[in-house]
Motif scaffolding. Structure first.
Motif, PDB file in Angstrom:
ATOM      1  N   ILE A  92      -8.597   5.998  -3.694  1.00 26.41           N
ATOM      2  CA  ILE A  92      -8.804   4.696  -4.329  1.00 26.41           C
ATOM      3  C   ILE A  92      -7.546   3.846  -4.263  1.00 26.41           C
ATOM      4  O   ILE A  92      -7.580   2.658  -3.899  1.00 26.41           O
ATOM      5  CB  ILE A  92      -9.252   4.891  -5.788  1.00 26.41           C
ATOM      6  N   GLN A  93      -6.413   4.443  -4.604  1.00 28.61           N
ATOM      7  CA  GLN A  93      -5.161   3.692  -4.613  1.00 28.61           C
ATOM      8  C   GLN A  93      -4.760   3.269  -3.204  1.00 28.61           C
ATOM      9  O   GLN A  93      -4.385   2.110  -2.969  1.00 28.61           O
ATOM     10  CB  GLN A  93      -4.073   4.534  -5.267  1.00 28.61           C
ATOM     11  N   THR A  94      -4.844   4.192  -2.246  1.00 26.48           N
ATOM     12  CA  THR A  94      -4.468   3.858  -0.873  1.00 26.48           C
ATOM     13  C   THR A  94      -5.434   2.846  -0.266  1.00 26.48           C
ATOM     14  O   THR A  94      -5.013   1.884   0.397  1.00 26.48           O
ATOM     15  CB  THR A  94      -4.430   5.131  -0.011  1.00 26.48           C
ATOM     16  N   GLY A  95      -6.741   3.050  -0.483  1.00 26.38           N
ATOM     17  CA  GLY A  95      -7.726   2.101   0.039  1.00 26.38           C
ATOM     18  C   GLY A  95      -7.562   0.714  -0.541  1.00 26.38           C
ATOM     19  O   GLY A  95      -7.685  -0.291   0.174  1.00 26.38           O
ATOM     20  N   GLY A  96      -7.279   0.625  -1.844  1.00 25.76           N
ATOM     21  CA  GLY A  96      -7.056  -0.679  -2.459  1.00 25.76           C
ATOM     22  C   GLY A  96      -5.840  -1.384  -1.902  1.00 25.76           C
ATOM     23  O   GLY A  96      -5.857  -2.602  -1.662  1.00 25.76           O
ATOM     24  N   ILE A  97      -4.772  -0.624  -1.670  1.00 24.74           N
ATOM     25  CA  ILE A  97      -3.552  -1.215  -1.112  1.00 24.74           C
ATOM     26  C   ILE A  97      -3.800  -1.720   0.308  1.00 24.74           C
ATOM     27  O   ILE A  97      -3.391  -2.839   0.668  1.00 24.74           O
ATOM     28  CB  ILE A  97      -2.406  -0.190  -1.138  1.00 24.74           C
ATOM     29  N   LEU A  98      -4.479  -0.935   1.132  1.00 24.65           N
ATOM     30  CA  LEU A  98      -4.734  -1.346   2.516  1.00 24.65           C
ATOM     31  C   LEU A  98      -5.640  -2.570   2.577  1.00 24.65           C
ATOM     32  O   LEU A  98      -5.414  -3.486   3.373  1.00 24.65           O
ATOM     33  CB  LEU A  98      -5.351  -0.188   3.299  1.00 24.65           C
ATOM     34  N   LEU A  99      -6.676  -2.582   1.736  1.00 20.05           N
ATOM     35  CA  LEU A  99      -7.555  -3.753   1.701  1.00 20.05           C
ATOM     36  C   LEU A  99      -6.786  -4.988   1.247  1.00 20.05           C
ATOM     37  O   LEU A  99      -6.935  -6.078   1.823  1.00 20.05           O
ATOM     38  CB  LEU A  99      -8.728  -3.486   0.754  1.00 20.05           C
ATOM     39  N   VAL A 121      -4.054 -10.175   2.282  1.00 18.44           N
ATOM     40  CA  VAL A 121      -2.885 -10.978   1.901  1.00 18.44           C
ATOM     41  C   VAL A 121      -1.889 -11.106   3.051  1.00 18.44           C
ATOM     42  O   VAL A 121      -1.471 -12.211   3.418  1.00 18.44           O
ATOM     43  CB  VAL A 121      -2.195 -10.364   0.663  1.00 18.44           C
ATOM     44  N   ALA A 122      -1.489  -9.977   3.632  1.00 17.55           N
ATOM     45  CA  ALA A 122      -0.415  -9.995   4.629  1.00 17.55           C
ATOM     46  C   ALA A 122      -0.843 -10.659   5.932  1.00 17.55           C
ATOM     47  O   ALA A 122      -0.052 -11.380   6.552  1.00 17.55           O
ATOM     48  CB  ALA A 122       0.066  -8.560   4.899  1.00 17.55           C
ATOM     49  N   ILE A 144      -1.933  -0.605  -7.061  1.00 14.39           N
ATOM     50  CA  ILE A 144      -2.525  -1.392  -5.976  1.00 14.39           C
ATOM     51  C   ILE A 144      -1.895  -2.775  -5.854  1.00 14.39           C
ATOM     52  O   ILE A 144      -1.562  -3.215  -4.741  1.00 14.39           O
ATOM     53  CB  ILE A 144      -4.047  -1.505  -6.194  1.00 14.39           C
ATOM     54  N   LEU A 145      -1.705  -3.472  -6.959  1.00  7.15           N
ATOM     55  CA  LEU A 145      -1.203  -4.849  -6.892  1.00  7.15           C
ATOM     56  C   LEU A 145       0.186  -4.949  -6.265  1.00  7.15           C
ATOM     57  O   LEU A 145       0.396  -5.767  -5.366  1.00  7.15           O
ATOM     58  CB  LEU A 145      -1.207  -5.472  -8.290  1.00  7.15           C
ATOM     59  N   PRO A 146       1.189  -4.163  -6.699  1.00  6.87           N
ATOM     60  CA  PRO A 146       2.494  -4.258  -6.017  1.00  6.87           C
ATOM     61  C   PRO A 146       2.416  -3.859  -4.545  1.00  6.87           C
ATOM     62  O   PRO A 146       3.108  -4.433  -3.704  1.00  6.87           O
ATOM     63  CB  PRO A 146       3.375  -3.283  -6.812  1.00  6.87           C
ATOM     64  N   GLY A 147       1.552  -2.876  -4.224  1.00  5.67           N
ATOM     65  CA  GLY A 147       1.461  -2.433  -2.832  1.00  5.67           C
ATOM     66  C   GLY A 147       0.821  -3.451  -1.921  1.00  5.67           C
ATOM     67  O   GLY A 147       1.215  -3.606  -0.760  1.00  5.67           O
ATOM     68  N   MET A 148      -0.173  -4.180  -2.417  1.00  4.12           N
ATOM     69  CA  MET A 148      -0.870  -5.131  -1.563  1.00  4.12           C
ATOM     70  C   MET A 148      -0.012  -6.352  -1.236  1.00  4.12           C
ATOM     71  O   MET A 148      -0.276  -7.049  -0.253  1.00  4.12           O
ATOM     72  CB  MET A 148      -2.176  -5.567  -2.217  1.00  4.12           C
ATOM     73  N   PHE A 149       1.028  -6.610  -2.031  1.00  2.00           N
ATOM     74  CA  PHE A 149       1.930  -7.726  -1.748  1.00  2.00           C
ATOM     75  C   PHE A 149       3.225  -7.264  -1.080  1.00  2.00           C
ATOM     76  O   PHE A 149       4.250  -7.949  -1.164  1.00  2.00           O
ATOM     77  CB  PHE A 149       2.248  -8.473  -3.045  1.00  2.00           C
ATOM     78  N   SER A 150       3.183  -6.123  -0.423  1.00  4.75           N
ATOM     79  CA  SER A 150       4.351  -5.633   0.312  1.00  4.75           C
ATOM     80  C   SER A 150       4.746  -6.627   1.405  1.00  4.75           C
ATOM     81  O   SER A 150       3.893  -7.271   2.031  1.00  4.75           O
ATOM     82  CB  SER A 150       4.029  -4.271   0.933  1.00  4.75           C
ATOM     83  N   LEU A 203       0.937   2.254   8.928  1.00  5.25           N
ATOM     84  CA  LEU A 203       2.178   2.411   8.174  1.00  5.25           C
ATOM     85  C   LEU A 203       1.928   2.313   6.676  1.00  5.25           C
ATOM     86  O   LEU A 203       2.518   3.066   5.883  1.00  5.25           O
ATOM     87  CB  LEU A 203       3.188   1.345   8.617  1.00  5.25           C
ATOM     88  N   GLY A 204       1.050   1.383   6.280  1.00  2.06           N
ATOM     89  CA  GLY A 204       0.725   1.255   4.865  1.00  2.06           C
ATOM     90  C   GLY A 204       0.034   2.494   4.323  1.00  2.06           C
ATOM     91  O   GLY A 204       0.293   2.915   3.189  1.00  2.06           O
TER      92      GLY A 204
END
Length: 306
Positions: A110-117, A122-123, A177-183, A234-235
């Motif tokens: 869940i955490q990894t999938g949310g970050i990648l999505l 965003v990126a 998830i939120l800090p990771g998605m704005f990497s 990489l993410g």
């Protein structure tokens, strides 16, 4: 004339000898280099082989081999690449009778999938904007992106904790998830990838009446496919193995990913820990092997290659 012929023959012979010496030196150098790289490979692969081997060992054999490390026994830890009494008991136990493992596994998904999505949503548009648009403050904003990229997590940990606590997201999946998605690293990689898209194609699309969003979908995404796959790979590797962020932002064990679950069971049951490590390695290895070409192309397009 005879003396000249003899002199020319000696010169040709000396050139041939020097060429042979150079060939032998190159072969010797290649052999030494190959041996060195092989030793480096053995050192790098040995921990993985040990994890595979130890996952088939029982508790008694593990205590015999690694008791000095795992159980505080006296003596030195040993190495055993092949188990003397191989068993699948730990695999059966963790796959059929370990609900905590499955909870941590799905937490990681869940955490990894949310970050990648989030990184994709965003990126990718942010990198396209930096590569193709002109707007006030663009250079300043890009400088801030680069500044955030080089700052380690330990520097931003306290400020991130205070922000997440203020908006009541501590001890939730959103705190990871939120800090990771704005990497910022994905934006850095994709910006150069999108900047390499020929301007002629974009201008032609504009002449044909395509708007910016259509150009992004029809030209930017297909031509930037390698870079997009590279940032997702990489993410995934970074998020799947993250330990500092979950340790800081997650207090409830029910939300812990596998990176926090493994240290907890290592002391209680080393056999289960090695099996869980094997299972945790499989998705990352499969993703790396099947996406290696995209990863290399994306990093090459970003200009990060040496």
């Amino acid at each position: 004339m005879r003396n000249f012929g003899r002199t020319a023959g000696r010169k040709r012979k000396s050139k041939g000898n020097s060429g042979g010496v150079r060939r032998k030196k190159r072969q010797l150098f290649d052999g030494v280099t190959g041996l060195f790289l092989f030793l480096v490979l053995v050192i790098m692969v040995s921990p993985l082989l040990l994890i595979v081997s130890y996952s088939f060992m029982g508790s008694g054999e593990l205590k015999e081999v690694c008791g000095a490390v795992l159980s505080g026994m006296k003596g030195m830890a040993g190495f055993r690449f092949f188990p003397a009494y191989p068993t699948l008991r730990a695999y059966v136990q963790i796959l059929l009778d370990s609900p905590e493992f499955f909870t941590s596994f799905w937490n990681s998904c869940i955490q990894t999938g949310g970050i990648l999505l989030g990184q994709f949503l965003v990126a990718v548009p942010a990198a396209w904007a930096f590569a193709n648009f002109r707007f006030p403050g663009k250079n300043v904003l890009w400088f801030l992106y680069m500044l955030l990229m080089i700052l380690p997590f330990q520097v931003t940990m306290v400020s991130g904790y205070l922000v997440l606590n203020k908006i009541h997201l501590m001890d939730t999946f959103a705190a990871i998830i939120l800090p990771g998605m704005f990497s910022t690293l994905p934006v850095f990689i994709l910006r150069k990838t999108f900047a390499a898209v020929p301007r002629e194609i974009i201008e032609t699309a504009k002449v044909d009446g395509a708007d910016e969003f259509r150009i992004f979908l029809s030209i930017g995404l297909p031509l930037g496919k390698a870079g997009i796959f590279a940032i997702l790979i990489l993410g995934f590797l970074e998020s799947w193995n993250a330990i500092e962020q979950p340790m800081t932002y997650l207090k409830t064990a029910a939300y812990w990913p596998m990176s926090l679950y493994l240290p907890q069971i290592m002391e209680k049951n080393a056999s289960l820990a090695f099996v869980a490590s094997m299972i945790m390695l499989v998705p990352a290895l499969l993703l790396f092997f099947f996406g290696q070409d995209y990863l290399e192309q994306g990093i090459a397009a970003s200009g990060l290659k040496g």
